[in-house]
Design a protein around this motif. Structure first.
Motif, PDB file in Angstrom:
ATOM      1  N   GLY A  77       0.732  -1.111   0.239  1.00 28.79           N
ATOM      2  CA  GLY A  77      -0.098  -0.071  -0.104  1.00 28.79           C
ATOM      3  C   GLY A  77       0.958   1.256   0.273  1.00 28.79           C
ATOM      4  O   GLY A  77       1.851   1.159   0.564  1.00 28.79           O
ATOM      5  N   ARG A  78       0.317   2.177  -0.632  1.00 30.81           N
ATOM      6  CA  ARG A  78       1.257   3.554  -0.900  1.00 30.81           C
ATOM      7  C   ARG A  78       1.334   4.407   0.596  1.00 30.81           C
ATOM      8  O   ARG A  78       2.369   5.128   0.503  1.00 30.81           O
ATOM      9  CB  ARG A  78       0.596   4.307  -2.037  1.00 30.81           C
ATOM     10  N   ARG A  79       0.614   4.158   1.448  1.00 27.83           N
ATOM     11  CA  ARG A  79       0.760   4.751   2.743  1.00 27.83           C
ATOM     12  C   ARG A  79       1.515   3.909   3.842  1.00 27.83           C
ATOM     13  O   ARG A  79       1.498   4.310   5.028  1.00 27.83           O
ATOM     14  CB  ARG A  79      -0.537   5.207   3.256  1.00 27.83           C
ATOM     15  N   SER A  80       1.926   2.782   3.281  1.00 29.82           N
ATOM     16  CA  SER A  80       2.803   1.869   4.431  1.00 29.82           C
ATOM     17  C   SER A  80       3.933   2.645   5.031  1.00 29.82           C
ATOM     18  O   SER A  80       4.850   3.232   4.083  1.00 29.82           O
ATOM     19  CB  SER A  80       3.136   0.677   3.758  1.00 29.82           C
ATOM     20  N   MET A  81       4.202   2.655   6.270  1.00 30.96           N
ATOM     21  CA  MET A  81       5.088   3.499   7.035  1.00 30.96           C
ATOM     22  C   MET A  81       6.507   3.231   6.540  1.00 30.96           C
ATOM     23  O   MET A  81       7.277   4.171   6.459  1.00 30.96           O
ATOM     24  CB  MET A  81       5.017   3.069   8.476  1.00 30.96           C
ATOM     25  N   GLU A  88       6.382  12.890   7.081  1.00 34.02           N
ATOM     26  CA  GLU A  88       5.225  11.853   6.966  1.00 34.02           C
ATOM     27  C   GLU A  88       5.561  10.468   7.800  1.00 34.02           C
ATOM     28  O   GLU A  88       4.694  10.049   8.574  1.00 34.02           O
ATOM     29  CB  GLU A  88       4.709  11.384   5.262  1.00 34.02           C
ATOM     30  N   HIS A  89       6.712  10.313   7.592  1.00 33.94           N
ATOM     31  CA  HIS A  89       7.159   8.692   8.301  1.00 33.94           C
ATOM     32  C   HIS A  89       7.383   9.232  10.069  1.00 33.94           C
ATOM     33  O   HIS A  89       6.786   8.384  10.609  1.00 33.94           O
ATOM     34  CB  HIS A  89       8.870   8.445   7.735  1.00 33.94           C
ATOM     35  N   ARG A  90       7.691  10.213  10.359  1.00 33.56           N
ATOM     36  CA  ARG A  90       7.880  10.441  11.559  1.00 33.56           C
ATOM     37  C   ARG A  90       6.564  10.686  12.158  1.00 33.56           C
ATOM     38  O   ARG A  90       6.313  10.303  13.261  1.00 33.56           O
ATOM     39  CB  ARG A  90       8.680  12.003  11.919  1.00 33.56           C
ATOM     40  N   ARG A  91       5.471  11.222  11.691  1.00 31.68           N
ATOM     41  CA  ARG A  91       4.345  11.521  12.043  1.00 31.68           C
ATOM     42  C   ARG A  91       3.464  10.133  12.221  1.00 31.68           C
ATOM     43  O   ARG A  91       2.861   9.834  13.230  1.00 31.68           O
ATOM     44  CB  ARG A  91       3.209  12.401  11.157  1.00 31.68           C
ATOM     45  N   LEU A  92       3.687   9.177  11.301  1.00 27.69           N
ATOM     46  CA  LEU A  92       2.977   7.903  11.361  1.00 27.69           C
ATOM     47  C   LEU A  92       3.536   7.008  12.416  1.00 27.69           C
ATOM     48  O   LEU A  92       2.975   6.315  13.070  1.00 27.69           O
ATOM     49  CB  LEU A  92       3.000   7.274   9.997  1.00 27.69           C
ATOM     50  N   ARG A  93       5.082   7.044  12.318  1.00 33.10           N
ATOM     51  CA  ARG A  93       5.724   6.232  13.337  1.00 33.10           C
ATOM     52  C   ARG A  93       5.127   6.730  14.851  1.00 33.10           C
ATOM     53  O   ARG A  93       5.069   5.801  15.742  1.00 33.10           O
ATOM     54  CB  ARG A  93       7.119   6.321  13.179  1.00 33.10           C
ATOM     55  N   LYS A  94       5.167   8.049  15.159  1.00 33.12           N
ATOM     56  CA  LYS A  94       4.700   8.546  16.379  1.00 33.12           C
ATOM     57  C   LYS A  94       3.256   7.992  16.749  1.00 33.12           C
ATOM     58  O   LYS A  94       3.152   7.712  17.939  1.00 33.12           O
ATOM     59  CB  LYS A  94       4.893  10.128  16.465  1.00 33.12           C
ATOM     60  N   LEU A  95       2.426   7.941  15.792  1.00 34.27           N
ATOM     61  CA  LEU A  95       1.155   7.593  16.134  1.00 34.27           C
ATOM     62  C   LEU A  95       0.912   6.209  16.452  1.00 34.27           C
ATOM     63  O   LEU A  95       0.183   5.712  16.999  1.00 34.27           O
ATOM     64  CB  LEU A  95       0.221   7.961  14.740  1.00 34.27           C
ATOM     65  N   MET A  96       1.915   5.237  15.678  1.00 38.16           N
ATOM     66  CA  MET A  96       1.726   3.907  16.011  1.00 38.16           C
ATOM     67  C   MET A  96       2.627   3.325  17.139  1.00 38.16           C
ATOM     68  O   MET A  96       2.259   2.019  17.343  1.00 38.16           O
ATOM     69  CB  MET A  96       2.533   3.155  14.553  1.00 38.16           C
ATOM     70  N   MET A  97       3.630   4.209  17.759  1.00 35.75           N
ATOM     71  CA  MET A  97       4.317   3.548  18.703  1.00 35.75           C
ATOM     72  C   MET A  97       3.659   3.349  20.036  1.00 35.75           C
ATOM     73  O   MET A  97       3.896   2.089  20.725  1.00 35.75           O
ATOM     74  CB  MET A  97       5.352   4.592  19.123  1.00 35.75           C
ATOM     75  N   PRO A  98       2.492   3.939  20.396  1.00 31.50           N
ATOM     76  CA  PRO A  98       2.090   3.629  21.776  1.00 31.50           C
ATOM     77  C   PRO A  98       1.605   2.154  22.004  1.00 31.50           C
ATOM     78  O   PRO A  98       1.844   1.418  23.039  1.00 31.50           O
ATOM     79  CB  PRO A  98       0.777   4.546  22.136  1.00 31.50           C
ATOM     80  N   PRO A  99       1.004   1.556  20.998  1.00 32.42           N
ATOM     81  CA  PRO A  99       0.426   0.043  21.019  1.00 32.42           C
ATOM     82  C   PRO A  99       1.468  -1.083  21.260  1.00 32.42           C
ATOM     83  O   PRO A  99       1.192  -2.011  21.502  1.00 32.42           O
ATOM     84  CB  PRO A  99      -0.397  -0.038  19.763  1.00 32.42           C
ATOM     85  N   PHE A 100       2.613  -0.523  21.027  1.00 30.69           N
ATOM     86  CA  PHE A 100       3.816  -1.464  21.078  1.00 30.69           C
ATOM     87  C   PHE A 100       4.840  -1.381  22.199  1.00 30.69           C
ATOM     88  O   PHE A 100       5.860  -1.909  22.210  1.00 30.69           O
ATOM     89  CB  PHE A 100       4.742  -1.432  19.621  1.00 30.69           C
ATOM     90  N   HIS A 101       4.342  -0.465  23.069  1.00 33.22           N
ATOM     91  CA  HIS A 101       5.362  -0.558  24.384  1.00 33.22           C
ATOM     92  C   HIS A 101       5.149  -1.608  25.328  1.00 33.22           C
ATOM     93  O   HIS A 101       4.278  -2.299  25.240  1.00 33.22           O
ATOM     94  CB  HIS A 101       4.748   0.915  25.320  1.00 33.22           C
TER      95      HIS A 101
END
Length: 439
Positions: A77-81, A88-101
């Motif tokens: 997919g074109r929006r895959s991190m 764009e990458h920094r924003r998406l990575r920051k949004l995805m980090m909490p579930p993987f703590h």
């Protein structure tokens, strides 16, 4: 001084060597050409397995790099991190980090153990099992429950079948050669892949819509739906869908392969002492240990780390393209060149890992390795977000099954590995015979 380090001149011959020996193909290149070394191509790619070079790549400004293979958007997919860069990458990575703590990951421990027990409940003495396929099913169900939030048996079975069909339809040739991605009137393997992909996207879109309506839950999909960036904006449906696909592709297959390699290594005759030491550690936990106690066993962790070292999933995963020059071990690499960390070299360095081809978990009890010496999950700004969850799942599945069964390899023929999509998995699936079901 030449701009690029030396390396093989034939791209085709290098690819053939990789397909024939995905785990062992890199060390001979470093021995012949030195480290770093180059691969021909458009663009050419420079790889290093030296901790000094690895550190130079992982500590460089993240904006130095861009995706090397943007055509992977066909699969991810074109929006895959993994395919984004910069802000764009920094924003998406920051949004995805909490579930993987850590705390979030540990919350899934009981479900992982329960699924491992469920998928092996029908194992009886003298039965032959293929560990890779069982690990696939366990890992996939972990993703369906912990990531997608799906727990209904019928829906889990339907999604599991669709996901496995999709993943198994990504042949190495389709993945490596864009020219072979032709629909051929709807009859070719790529056309079949696209049909399955459309069905999966429809299913994921429905799950995302349901999660937005349902409100807060504990699964990762729900947490992604609730996530907000610094401007208060949520992730779009396309962004969430593409990250779910990435989590399946990057997390399901890789974890299953690593679990299968662990069973293979432990049950080789030359590693009998390691297996017995691990069994003794697990037996000392008693009849019904807490999940956290199982997860904290030092030799179990050492076995998993040694498996990830000895059987790297890819020789040089996730290469990047330079957007600006980079100094790498005496070479000034120009913009436009690809760079990659050669895990297939780093994990077999004699100076770091004496007798590197030997499976020796004790080495991880004797010393700590830096993030530039042991790199199974990458590093820097691009380190795998799911690393903690993958390692957690690997320990719990391995420990749960070994506490319940004694197994032996169905064949002692050495397994050199086989390219499965983009990973180096067991060539024969690790077929084993159930010897005894333990009380």
């Amino acid at each position: 001084m030449p701009t690029l380090p030396p390396g093989p001149s034939s791209k085709l011959w290098t690819l053939i060597r990789y397909l024939r020996d995905p785990i062992g193909c890199m060390v001979p290149l470093a021995q012949r050409y030195g480290d770093p070394f180059s691969f021909p191509g458009d663009p050419p790619m420079v790889c290093t397995g030296d901790p000094v070079g690895i550190k130079a790549i992982y500590t460089a400004d993240p904006d130095t790099f861009a995706p090397l293979s943007a055509d992977l958007s066909v699969f991810l997919g074109r929006r895959s991190m993994i395919l984004l860069q910069g802000a764009e990458h920094r924003r998406l990575r920051k949004l995805m980090m909490p579930p993987f703590h850590g705390a979030r990951v540990r919350a899934y421990g009981e479900a992982i153990c329960r699924l491992a027990e469920r998928h092996t409940a029908d194992w009886q003495p003298d039965r032959q099992v293929m560990v890779y396929e069982v690990a696939q099913r366990i890992s996939l169900d972990v993703i369906l429950q912990a990531v997608f939030g799906v727990s209904e048996p019928e829906r889990m079975a339907g999604l599991a079948t669709l996901l496995l069909d999709l993943l198994n339809g990504i042949s190495p040739l389709i993945a490596l050669f864009p020219s072979l991605r032709r629909e051929l009137g709807g009859l070719g393997p790529f056309a079949a892949f696209l049909r399955r992909q459309r069905l999966l996207r429809e299913q994921l879109d429905a799950l995302i819509a349901a999660a937005r309506v349902a409100g807060p839950r504990e699964d990762i999909l729900s947490l992604l739906v609730q996530a907000r960036d610094e401007d208060g904006q949520p992730m779009t449906d396309e962004e969430i869908r593409d990250q779910l696909i990435l989590l399946v592709v990057a997390g399901h297959e890789t974890t299953a392969i690593s679990i299968a390699w662990a069973f293979y290594a432990l049950h080789r005759p030359e590693n009998a002492a390691a297996l017995e030491r691990l069994r003794a550690e697990l037996a000392a936990l008693g009849r019904d240990p807490e999940v956290e106690a199982l997860d904290r066993q030092p030799y179990l962790e050492a076995v998993c780390q040694e498996t990830l070292r000895r059987y790297p999933l890819a020789p040089a995963p996730a290469p990047r393209k330079l957007l600006r020059p980079l100094e790498l071990m005496g070479y000034t690499l120009p913009a436009g060149v690809g760079v990659g960390v050669a895990i297939g070299v780093a994990h077999f360095r004699e100076d770091l890992y004496p007798e590197p081809l030997r499976f020796k978990p004790e080495r991880f009890l004797e010393r700590k390795f830096t993030p530039f010496e042991l790199v199974p999950f990458g590093g820097g700004a691009r380190r795998c977000l799911g690393a903690a969850m993958a390692a957690h799942e690997m320990r719990l599945v391995l420990g749960t099954i070994l506490r319940r069964y004694r197994l032996r390899l169905a064949s002692l023929r050495p397994d050199p590995g086989k390219v499965r999509a983009a990973n180096a998995g067991p060539a024969h699936g690790v077929r084993m015979i159930v010897e005894e079901r333990l009380a």
